[in-house]
Design a protein around this motif. Sequence first.
Motif, mmCIF file in Angstrom:
data_model
loop_
_atom_site.group_PDB
_atom_site.id
_atom_site.type_symbol
_atom_site.label_atom_id
_atom_site.label_comp_id
_atom_site.label_asym_id
_atom_site.label_seq_id
_atom_site.Cartn_x
_atom_site.Cartn_y
_atom_site.Cartn_z
ATOM 1 N N ASN A 1 -8.602 6.059 17.746
ATOM 2 C CA ASN A 1 -9.763 6.022 16.849
ATOM 3 C C ASN A 1 -9.460 5.229 15.587
ATOM 4 O O ASN A 1 -10.308 4.474 15.093
ATOM 5 C CB ASN A 1 -10.196 7.445 16.496
ATOM 6 C CG ASN A 1 -11.061 8.084 17.575
ATOM 7 O OD1 ASN A 1 -12.105 7.553 17.937
ATOM 8 N ND2 ASN A 1 -10.619 9.217 18.102
ATOM 9 N N GLN A 2 -8.253 5.387 15.058
ATOM 10 C CA GLN A 2 -7.867 4.635 13.866
ATOM 11 C C GLN A 2 -7.773 3.138 14.168
ATOM 12 O O GLN A 2 -8.174 2.305 13.350
ATOM 13 C CB GLN A 2 -6.536 5.153 13.328
ATOM 14 C CG GLN A 2 -6.625 6.544 12.723
ATOM 15 C CD GLN A 2 -5.310 7.021 12.140
ATOM 16 O OE1 GLN A 2 -4.328 6.273 12.070
ATOM 17 N NE2 GLN A 2 -5.274 8.274 11.708
ATOM 18 N N THR B 1 -5.998 10.211 18.084
ATOM 19 C CA THR B 1 -6.150 9.903 16.661
ATOM 20 C C THR B 1 -5.874 8.436 16.388
ATOM 21 O O THR B 1 -6.640 7.749 15.695
ATOM 22 C CB THR B 1 -5.199 10.774 15.815
ATOM 23 O OG1 THR B 1 -5.474 12.150 16.070
ATOM 24 C CG2 THR B 1 -5.367 10.479 14.336
ATOM 25 N N ASP C 1 -0.612 12.845 5.224
ATOM 26 C CA ASP C 1 -1.885 13.174 5.851
ATOM 27 C C ASP C 1 -3.039 13.106 4.856
ATOM 28 O O ASP C 1 -4.202 13.032 5.251
ATOM 29 C CB ASP C 1 -1.801 14.574 6.472
ATOM 30 C CG ASP C 1 -2.895 14.817 7.492
ATOM 31 O OD1 ASP C 1 -3.543 13.827 7.889
ATOM 32 O OD2 ASP C 1 -3.099 15.971 7.896
ATOM 33 N N GLY D 1 -0.085 12.615 13.658
ATOM 34 C CA GLY D 1 -0.814 11.810 14.624
ATOM 35 C C GLY D 1 -0.578 12.164 16.080
ATOM 36 O O GLY D 1 0.416 12.794 16.441
ATOM 37 N N SER E 1 -1.790 2.397 10.449
ATOM 38 C CA SER E 1 -2.493 3.660 10.668
ATOM 39 C C SER E 1 -2.914 4.262 9.328
ATOM 40 O O SER E 1 -2.426 3.864 8.255
ATOM 41 C CB SER E 1 -1.599 4.637 11.435
ATOM 42 O OG SER E 1 -0.503 5.058 10.639
#
Length: 341
Positions: free
Chosen positions: A34-35, A31, A180, A27, A160
Amino acid sequence: MEEAKVTFYDVERCGLYEYGSDDSTLGELSTFLNQLKSWVQRDGKSLDETCTYAIEESEDVDRTFCYDLVNNGVTGDFVLTTWNETPSYEGKVAAVKAKSKVGDAKVEFTKIPKDSIPGYATYFWFIPSKGVFATIRFQHRLNGKKNLDKYFKEFISKFSDYVVLSEDGDADFNIIGYSDSDDDEPMNLHSHFRTAIVRKPGQIKYILSQRSNIRKIVRHNRLSPKLEESQEFWQKALLNLGLKKQRKLNSEVNFSYEFSYSPTEKELKEMVSEWEEGHDSKWDDIGFILKGEQVPRWLSNSLARDQFDLDVKRIDEEIVDAVSLLEKLTEKRDLILALLE
C-alpha cells in the motif's frame, strides 16, 4: 486467451528488523504494498523516478521501475508490473547477426527513442493473506524476480513511510532511523525482503522413501554458450552422434539424457539437495523411474508451479494490462492457489 506460467514464492522476511531479530519491528507485506502504491502515485511521479536503488559496478542487475500497481479491495491481492531496464550505450542498443562467423560478427546499433528506457515487463501477483507472491510469465523467459527482491528491499529501507529523515548531512536525503509516528524516537533498524520458491515436500519424500526401487535417472538440462563446461559437453555429445567436426555452441540448447542407475542413500540426498539450492526451471530437472513404472517422477513436481490460460487484455505486444491480469487471476484464484496445497 494467453498461457501464463505461474510460480509461487514464500515471503520469508519482509519489514524493518532489529539486528539479530527474526521478527519484524515495523511493517508487513500488505503495508509496504500500500505504501509503494501511494509512493509511485505521489506528486505526479514519472516512471523514471520509481527506481528505488542506484546501480553498483559489482552488481549484475540493471534498474527496475514500477510500471503499474493495482489491488483488489476484497481479496487484498496486488498485481505489480515492473519494467526491467536492458543495457544500452549512448542511446543505442547493440545486436549481432545470428548467422555471422565466430570472431567476425557484425554488430548493428538501433537508436533508442529520446527519453526512453529499453527493457521488458514482468508481473507479480502478491497474496498477502497467504504470505506469498507469484511470478507471472507470458512471452519472456526471465521472470524479473531477482530485480524485484532488490527493488522491494530498497523501497522499504529508503522510501517507506517509516523512514525518518534529517536536514543535516551532505546527501540528498539523510536517513537517521525508522519510526511508526513522528512522536517516536527513531530506531536503528535494517530492511529485509527475503523470498524462496515454494516447494511441496510430498514428492521428494516419496522419492527418498523409494530409493531402493529407482532403476533409471533422467536429467533435463540447458547448455549455455557462455559456460566452458557446456561447450565441452556439447562437443562430446556431437562425437557420440558420430559428428567428428567440431561445431561451437552458439546458442542455448535444451537436452535430456537417461541412464540406468540405483543411487545410494547418500547419493540420492546429495542430488536432491543440490537441485533444491536454486533450480526452478523445467529444463534443469531430475527425474527418477521406479521399478514397475515407465514415467519419471520429477523433482520439479515438488514446486508450486503450473501453466494457466488467462483471457487477459494487452496494452500492446509487450504489456499486459494490470487491471485485466488481476481480474483474471481473481476469477481463477482458488484453482491457482491449489498449487500451494
